[in-house]
Design a protein around this motif. Sequence first.
Motif: not given
Length: 148
Positions: A69-71, A76-78, A45-47
């Motif tokens: 993210v849940e590997p 989920t992306l923006e 998250a945040g990368t």
Amino acid sequence: MTEVSRVIDASPDDVFAVLADGWSYAGWVVGSSHIRDVDQDWPAAGTRIRHSVGPWPLHIQDVSVVTAVEPGVSLTLEAQGWPLGSAAIELTLVPQGAGKTMVRMAEHIVGGPGKVLPTALQALVVKPRNREALARLADIVVGRRTRK
């Protein structure tokens, strides 16, 4: 929100391995033409992935950021691409038994000029593009799996 799905002949872990390879992003994301940089901890998250969208020399410098993210389960992306705006994209991996995975890809515009377009009009562009993205993702996943 516009959603498409596709069953891929591979496990959720195999599908997620491709999603977790930021350098493969331009290989399956329709419109992404060049990866400039991928944060070392992608897809935490945040990368971010810094990439170009569109054909050279008219490409736009874009950034996609992991918002959740849940590997092996979801990503989920923006995707930010000014002056066009930004979109939230959620990829969900649903096991289908016997080494198959249904990938659901949902997208909606969250900022910029495209946000004023009615959902039905957005879907006219988004659905075909995302169907093609999932077809490309499937090819990469299956190709990697068969080379193991």
